[in-house]
Design a protein around this motif. Structure first.
Motif, PDB file in Angstrom:
ATOM      1  N   LEU A 126       0.850  -1.190   0.000  1.00 23.09           N
ATOM      2  CA  LEU A 126       0.000   0.000   0.000  1.00 23.09           C
ATOM      3  C   LEU A 126       0.885   1.238   0.000  1.00 23.09           C
ATOM      4  CD1 LEU A 126      -2.957  -0.754   2.446  1.00 23.09           C
ATOM      5  CD2 LEU A 126      -2.849  -1.079  -0.024  1.00 23.09           C
ATOM      6  N   ARG A 127       0.386   2.284  -0.649  1.00 26.79           N
ATOM      7  CA  ARG A 127       1.181   3.504  -0.787  1.00 26.79           C
ATOM      8  C   ARG A 127       0.886   4.520   0.300  1.00 26.79           C
ATOM      9  NH1 ARG A 127       1.341   6.855  -6.468  1.00 26.79           N
ATOM     10  NH2 ARG A 127       2.830   8.456  -5.885  1.00 26.79           N
ATOM     11  N   GLN A 128      -0.393   4.722   0.601  1.00 27.08           N
ATOM     12  CA  GLN A 128      -0.793   5.793   1.507  1.00 27.08           C
ATOM     13  C   GLN A 128      -2.139   5.451   2.119  1.00 27.08           C
ATOM     14  OE1 GLN A 128       1.044   8.668   2.008  1.00 27.08           O
ATOM     15  NE2 GLN A 128      -0.393   9.543   3.482  1.00 27.08           N
ATOM     16  N   ALA A 129      -2.391   5.972   3.318  1.00 22.97           N
ATOM     17  CA  ALA A 129      -3.698   5.829   3.952  1.00 22.97           C
ATOM     18  C   ALA A 129      -4.115   7.172   4.536  1.00 22.97           C
ATOM     19  CB  ALA A 129      -3.668   4.770   5.044  1.00 22.97           C
ATOM     20  N   ILE A 130      -5.396   7.460   4.410  1.00 23.03           N
ATOM     21  CA  ILE A 130      -6.000   8.627   5.056  1.00 23.03           C
ATOM     22  C   ILE A 130      -7.092   8.080   5.966  1.00 23.03           C
ATOM     23  CG2 ILE A 130      -7.290  10.770   4.737  1.00 23.03           C
ATOM     24  CD1 ILE A 130      -5.879  11.141   2.075  1.00 23.03           C
TER      25      ILE A 130
END
Length: 308
Positions: A241-245
């Motif tokens: 995964l690259r990014q989480a918000i």
């Protein structure tokens, strides 16, 4: 008839003023000034007090001031008490705003650019047109459909997943356990807007993350319990995964040393995706009260055992 609000004092006063102006026949009391408990027929709250059945023996309807009701212990309520979730148009607009902001930030690589700024680097990243970016929404109820309608205007390739199959124009819809893998395989940005039920608890886990394409990002706007936080950290650290918000956590507020709060590839906001505003929610609540008085269905009635 008496309606008790258990909300923060400022919102409580706003609710009381609106009822005094537009529905003076409904007596409004503000927690903790309950008065005679047997008078209370209706309770509006985010989190009810303990011992609600014993405390308010004549309670008929519990109104959530939120779009979800998973914070209620429904087993502690008599079967005669109806539960109604808040379908405030202000909540919908807030969620749509947040989801749009988050999707565009991920789509245009803002997390990476902000990191580059902190490192003093000026570097242009490859820009991907919206039509080549797939965005998927888990949960195709009122909120999920509103988010998808707004995102359509940007030209994204849109996907949706729900418990039962929906037909939405311009959205590739999938449903149930059988359709989950195909849905996830095409999601570069995944938004969780599911209700929290026994079936959806911990649904954002290692298996789900592994089913997403490498380099995907997630946005959790549902509930904290949807997310297995350690699995997310591992998926980010591995590079899958690259990014989480993340707007919701299992325990709120978190400790300052919480791993997600300090992770370089996570943005955390303090559960501010949408907040019920008395000014926009008042008419929905009043209509429900009037409908209940006349034996008519209320908007947002929660089906027993389903959780929404």
């Amino acid at each position: 008839m008496t309606l008790l609000f258990k909300v923060d004092p400022d919102r409580g006063r706003a609710w009381k003023a609106l009822f005094a102006e537009h529905a003076p026949d409904i007596e409004v009391r503000l927690w903790p000034e309950v008065g005679e408990p047997t008078d209370i027929r209706y309770l509006a709250t985010w989190q009810p007090p303990e011992g609600i059945a014993e405390r308010f023996p004549n309670l008929e309807v519990l109104f959530a001031t939120s779009a979800g009701v998973d914070q209620f212990d429904t087993t502690a309520l008599p079967s005669s008490v109806q539960i109604v979730r808040m379908l405030d148009p202000g909540i919908v607009e807030g969620i749509v705003e947040y989801a749009t902001m988050a999707v565009l930030a991920l789509h245009r690589d803002l997390p990476r650019y902000l990191q580059q700024q902190r490192e003093g680097r000026w570097q242009v990243q490859q820009n991907v047109p919206a039509r080549q970016r797939s965005v998927g929404v888990m949960g195709l109820g009122n909120l999920g459909q509103a988010v998808l309608r707004r995102l359509q205007g940007f030209g994204f390739a849109l996907r949706g997943w729900s418990r039962t199959l929906k037909q939405l124009e311009g959205v590739a819809c999938h449903a149930g356990d059988a359709g989950l893998a195909d849905f996830l395989d095409g999601c570069e940005i995944l938004i969780c807007l599911l209700p929290l039920t026994p079936h959806t608890t911990a649904i954002l886990d290692a298996d789900l993350f592994a089913a997403l394409p490498r380099g995907a990002s997630i946005i959790n706007l549902g509930r904290g319990a949807h997310l297995v936080e350690e699995d997310l950290i591992q998926a980010l650290d591995s590079g899958h995964l690259r990014q989480a918000i993340v707007d919701v956590l299992v325990h709120e507020p978190p400790q300052a040393e919480h791993k997600l709060m300090r992770h370089p590839n996570v943005w955390v906001t303090p559960h501010i995706g949408a907040v019920t505003q008395p000014e926009s929610a008042f008419w929905v609540l009043l209509d429900n009260l009037r409908n209940y008085q006349h034996g008519q269905p209320m908007l947002g009635e929660v089906a027993p055992g389903r959780g929404y």
